[in-house]
Enzyme design. Structure first.
Site, PDB file in Angstrom:
ATOM      1  CE  LYS C  80      -3.974   1.952   2.557  1.00 24.42           C
ATOM      2  NZ  LYS C  80      -4.848   1.780   3.742  1.00 24.42           N
ATOM      3  CB  SER C 155      -8.061   3.728   2.747  1.00 25.13           C
ATOM      4  OG  SER C 155      -7.228   3.062   3.668  1.00 25.13           O
ATOM      5  CB  SER C 179      -8.359   0.936   5.703  1.00 25.31           C
ATOM      6  OG  SER C 179      -8.997   2.181   5.647  1.00 25.31           O
TER       7      SER C 179
END
Lengths: 476, 100, 496
Positions: C80, C155, C179
């Site tokens: 990420k 996210s 997330s």
């Protein structure tokens, strides 16, 4: 004056740990900007602080030596404000659960009595970086950023600029005894902000205060506060108002000037630092730190007066620096004349240190044994007191042992009786008329004869012995 | 509703050093107001004598030894800098006090 | 399933076997993935950066030192974009970090590399992880591989979508309020948020420091166990990392659930939960019962305050964490030189850099967080929320005295349409209603595929566990997964 002066001091102290408070960067600053920094003290994204145990140790020593109550449970908080010397735009500090509270510091006041200044709180925080201002831009160096700071906040118990000066002096004395900081205000390892206000004599209600910053010596603190007293008194006497503001000391013009900024109200948005866990300080830890505290200046002073027999003045001078006091104690272990040692240390020794540019006796290469060896040479007549003074000065300047200097220069006094009798005899023979004068009753003439012997020995003859022998021969 | 007003949003934005575009302020105020209105339900919860949780783990006394670690080379420190001069970071002129 | 012509479809444990048996080379595997990325990422848009050249070199290097075979030898992992990789762009999906290349690695990156993993590239995300849809990134939205018109969740949307679309073998994400789990659920993959303190946060660009946790997104439960084995454990660089031993999680993977006591919180099965989601979750619970578990209804009465609590605590911490993005040391600095502006120059630089560098949602959260910490509001908002947080945690402590885990839907709805909730922040925030509590309480939770809606959208099952008992969750998840085939389904990567 119709007013009482009310002063509170906030002192920031750089602790002399090896590394910064939350990272492993060294605290010995290089000259090159940003050379002692890492992602943690630079506040780069994603990095995390880890608390330096050494900072807690030194802070605890300080808090306990100042008679504070240490909190059992402490935490760090974030103080948020934007400034380019603060890389995260928040400072990790302590807000509602500081390390310690409610301490006391005793000072001597002008009338000779002692006064207690209460200490409100002691807390740990990180230092900011430094800005250099150019014409069109400002430059940032983060070497200092993350240096551990101890903030010591007094209650507004200080009632004159002179008391403020003495408070700082006493504080520095203790902190240097604890060996927690250099406490050098010129170099910024001790910084002081002062809050000062006036109120009508005897009134309970506090007046509006001004905060004075940018003072870089104890004398400047005293000067700035004296100026403020005068300024505020003038305002109040003319029925004008004192504005609550920050004022900067201008050391050249010796005035304080308003920062005149459109300062927004401080809204620091303190909240608990989530990246650091809280700290629990046990009674056992407190006990351990307390018992390891060195003897503090006041206690030492009292002991020097009571047990060693120094005068109050001498004890005060000798104990004002821990290194000096330690040296003194080293000396009197070897030599049983404390008053003599004290006089030498306060006089010629200190002068010689200054001459060499040394700040502390601990930087001097001569150890107590060498020094005492020299004093003993005076006692046994090997050298004169006058010789000793010049030997000491040279020994400190050159970093040599006094006894080596004495023998290298052949400075040892001639105390050999037969040799001196011989010399005295010669002098009398060569100066028959002076001998006559003496015998006619002009006793002062003996000085001339002594001088003659001294000349023959290039000053090395023991003057006491020469006198003795001369008198005997002249009268015998 | 009406918990947060335009002037509050402007004040808070100034604290946070964000200049909002004129067209944005109204919309933000309305959105923040409805969020705060939703958050108001926390008032229903009895939190008398409840300790706040700032750390979920019951951890204390995490230390580092006072041992020196190498610093970052200066080139690396300044590699990402949008403004630099020599080994300094460079920022627009700070007019002392005005920004603090 | 083990189609050797399509190695990109495989799991990490399958690939490890193939590499060990010398049936595939790391370079061949990498080539198949890079081709797959070329084929589908223009539609999915899950990656923000892939450095093909250095990947090929790294693959060769790994092949040339077979002595240093680690636990993840040759396994490609997507990272990420809020996890720092030394010298590589790390931007949190934000313009304000444009061009930033950290001079250090996150601890998880060090650990993955140390075990021979191949870091495939950086995955898209909501800006600074502020979002549940992966739409607030400065690079534009990521699309759900099961229906390209829909959001992948957020996210960690890029991490979830690249795993679901077989553009990677596995991924790391971060989870502050759901997330990892919510995008895993919406993309039909496994997503695991470990206990707070289990995985080092060093090098994870902070959103809310007291809630953030890094975790794996994988194609099956065994891969999550493998990744957790590597990334979990004490790190002296993170003061909040726990000094608790890490077991070999793969040893807990068994096919029955005898003795497992499950709590079913009634607050998670209410109006507002999609009917098909509700049904799928109940079917799963019954399946777990068939595998030997027992279940009972329980109550977590403070659950309904979780979103409100979270939207005080998280933005407050974020507002402070994001103060460092000011144009001084790294990232974006606004070039604005408006001479008519009478603001002092430094303040002008701050204001315009943060105005232009942050997107709308970031500004919204910064302002909300600053407000709740500001003078006069702290007690009413921040302190109050921290106290309610204690209540929420107490709910779990009480339930875990009698139960081993809690089963709920991961998300109340399947993936929604792109743009649908962008202008309605509160509604967006409510998509995390079932995942937020675990962050507030700091406890572990996993999301696994448990079915599909009639439109073919994945549904996720959430299992929440006790602190540091990740093994129990992996056991429950694995047994369930192995009795179903949901995790084997592959998307067609087209519009719905």
């Amino acid at each position: 004056m119709k007013y009482d002066i009310v002063i509170g001091l906030e002192v920031h102290l750089q602790l002399n740990t090896k590394t910064k408070i939350f990272c492993g960067c060294s605290t010995t600053f290089g000259n090159s900007p940003n050379s002692q920094t890492c992602p943690v003290c630079l506040g780069f994204p994603g990095v995390l602080p880890v608390f330096n145990k050494g900072v807690l140790d030194l802070s605890l020593r300080s808090a306990l030596a100042l008679g504070c109550t240490v909190s059992k449970f402490i935490k760090f908080d974030r103080k948020n404000y934007f400034y380019p010397d603060l890389p995260k735009n928040f400072q990790i500090s302590q807000y509602d659960l500081p390390l310690a509270k409610d301490g006391l510091l005793e000072i001597d006041v002008e009338d000779g009595s002692r006064k207690r200044i209460r200490i409100r709180r002691v807390h740990m925080e990180e230092d900011a970086g430094k800005l250099v201002h150019e014409k069109e831009a400002s430059l940032v160096d983060f070497n200092r950023c993350g240096t551990p700071l101890l903030e010591i906040v007094s209650e507004p118990d200080i009632n004159s600029p002179e008391e403020a000066y003495r408070y700082l002096t006493a504080l520095k004395e203790i902190l240097r005894y604890l060996e927690v900081s250099d406490c050098n205000m010129e170099e910024g390892s001790l910084r002081c902000d002062a809050n000062i206000s006036l109120k009508p004599k005897g009134s309970e209600e506090l007046g509006t205060k001004a905060e004075v910053k940018n003072v870089n010596s104890f004398k400047a603190v005293r000067g700035a506060l004296s100026y403020e007293v005068q300024r505020q008194e003038e305002l109040l006497s003319n029925s004008e108002r004192v504005v609550q503001e920050t004022r900067l000391w201008d050391p050249d013009k010796e005035v304080t000037v308003s920062m005149r900024s459109k300062e927004e109200a401080h809204d620091y948005r303190y909240f608990p630092e989530p990246d650091l866990v809280p700290f629990v300080i046990t009674d056992k830890t407190i006990q351990e730190v307390r018992s390891a505290l060195p003897e503090l200046p006041q206690a030492k002073r009292a002991r020097f007066i009571k047990e060693i027999g120094l005068s109050e003045y001498d004890a005060g001078v000798i104990t004002s620096e821990k290194e000096m006091a330690d040296y003194f104690e080293g000396c009197i272990k070897l030599y049983d004349k404390p008053k003599v040692v004290a006089n030498w240390l306060m006089g010629d020794f200190t002068a010689a240190l200054k001459e060499k540019g040394l700040e502390s006796i601990s930087q001097c290469e001569m150890d107590p044994a060498d020094f005492i060896g020299m004093l003993k040479m005076i006692d046994d007549g090997s050298i004169s007191g006058k010789m000793a003074k010049s030997i000491l000065a040279e020994a400190i300047q050159e970093g040599k042992a006094p006894k080596d200097l004495v023998s290298a220069k052949g400075l040892t006094q001639i105390s050999d009786k037969p040799q001196l009798e011989d010399l005295v005899g010669k002098a009398m023979e060569e100066n028959g008329e002076v001998v006559e004068e003496y015998r006619r009753g002009k006793k002062g003439a003996i000085a001339y004869l002594v001088g003659q012997v001294m000349q023959k020995t290039k000053g090395k003859a023991n003057p006491k012995l020469v006198n003795e022998i001369l008198r005997k021969k002249l009268e015998g | 509703m009406g918990i947060i007003k335009k002037k509050d949003v402007l004040y808070v934005a100034s604290l946070a050093r964000i200049k909002l575009a004129d067209g944005q302020i109204e919309g933000f105020t309305g959105q923040l107001d409805s969020i705060l209105d939703y958050i108001k339900q926390l008032d229903e919860v009895d939190t008398e004598s409840v300790q706040p949780t700032s750390h979920v783990l019951p951890m204390v006394n995490v230390f580092r030894k006072d041992d020196v670690k190498p610093s970052l080379p200066q080139e690396k420190v300044l590699e990402n800098a949008p403004g630099k001069e020599g080994y300094f970071f460079k920022v627009p002129k700070v007019i002392d006090g005005a920004e603090k | 399933m083990k189609d050797p012509k399509k190695p990109y479809t495989l799991t990490a444990h399958q690939i490890s076997n193939l590499i060990r048996e010398k049936k595939i080379s790391i370079s061949a595997l990498l080539d198949s993935l890079l081709k797959r990325i070329d084929d589908v990422d223009k539609r999915v848009k899950g990656f923000v950066s892939v450095d093909k050249k250095s990947l090929k070199e790294r693959a060769k290097d790994l092949e040339s030192e077979p002595k240093s075979v680690g636990k993840l030898y040759g396994i490609p992992v997507t990272i990420k974009d809020n996890i720092c990789v030394e010298g590589e762009p790390t931007t949190c999906g934000s313009k304000i970090l444009a061009g930033f290349r950290p001079p250090y690695n996150a601890t998880v990156v060090e650990r993955l590399r140390g075990e021979g993993a191949l870091l495939l590239g950086k995955a898209n995300m909501d800006e600074f992880a502020f979002g549940s849809s992966c739409e607030t990134s400065c690079y534009g939205p990521t699309h759900n591989p099961w229906d390209l018109d829909r959001i992948p969740g957020g996210s960690s949307g890029g991490s979830a979508a690249t795993v679901a679309a077989d553009e990677t073998i596995c991924a790391l994400g971060s989870d502050t309020g759901g997330s990892i789990r919510q995008p895993a659920a919406l993309c039909g993959v496994v997503g695991f948020k470990p206990t707070y303190g289990r995985v080092s946060r060093y090098g994870l660009i902070a959103f809310a420091s007291s809630l953030d946790q890094i975790g794996p997104l994988t194609k099956d439960v065994r891969d999550s166990a493998l990744l957790l084995n590597v990334i979990a454990g004490f790190d002296p660089k993170d003061s909040t990392s726990a000094e608790i031993d890490v077991p070999d999680y793969t040893t807990f993977l068994s096919k029955d659930l005898k003795g497992l006591r499950i709590g079913i919180p009634k607050e998670y099965f209410v109006k507002g939960v999609d009917k098909e989601v509700n049904e799928a979750v109940w079917k799963s619970i019954k399946k777990m019962k068939n595998l030997g578990a027992t279940y009972e209804e329980i109550s977590l009465p403070h659950t309904k305050y979780a979103v409100a609590t979270y939207y005080i605590v998280a933005p407050a911490e974020a507002s402070s964490n994001l103060e460092r993005f000011d144009g001084v040391q790294y990232g974006y600095r606004s070039p604005e030189k408006d001479k008519t502006d009478s603001t002092p120059p430094l303040l002008r630089m701050y204001n315009s850099t943060r105005r232009d560098g942050f997107g709308a949602e970031a500004k919204r959260r910064i302002i909300l967080g600053t407000y709740s910490l500001s003078s006069g509001y702290y007690d009413a908002y921040y302190l109050k929320a921290q106290k309610v947080r204690t209540r929420i945690k107490e709910d779990f402590d009480r339930v875990f005295k009698d139960y081993d885990c809690i089963v709920t839907p991961t998300s109340p709805t399947p993936a929604f349409k792109l743009g649908e909730r962008l202008d309605d922040p509160l509604n967006m925030y409510l998509s995390d209603i079932f995942t937020i509590s675990a962050n507030l309480a700091g406890i572990p939770a996993i999301s696994i595929p448990c079915g599909f809606t009639s439109k073919g959208l994945p549904i996720g099952l959430q299992i929440i566990g006790k602190p540091f008992e990740e093994a129990t969750l992996l056991r429950a998840a694995y047994a369930y997964e192995q009795s179903t085939e949901w995790h084997l389904m592959k998307p067609e990567i087209k519009r719905g």
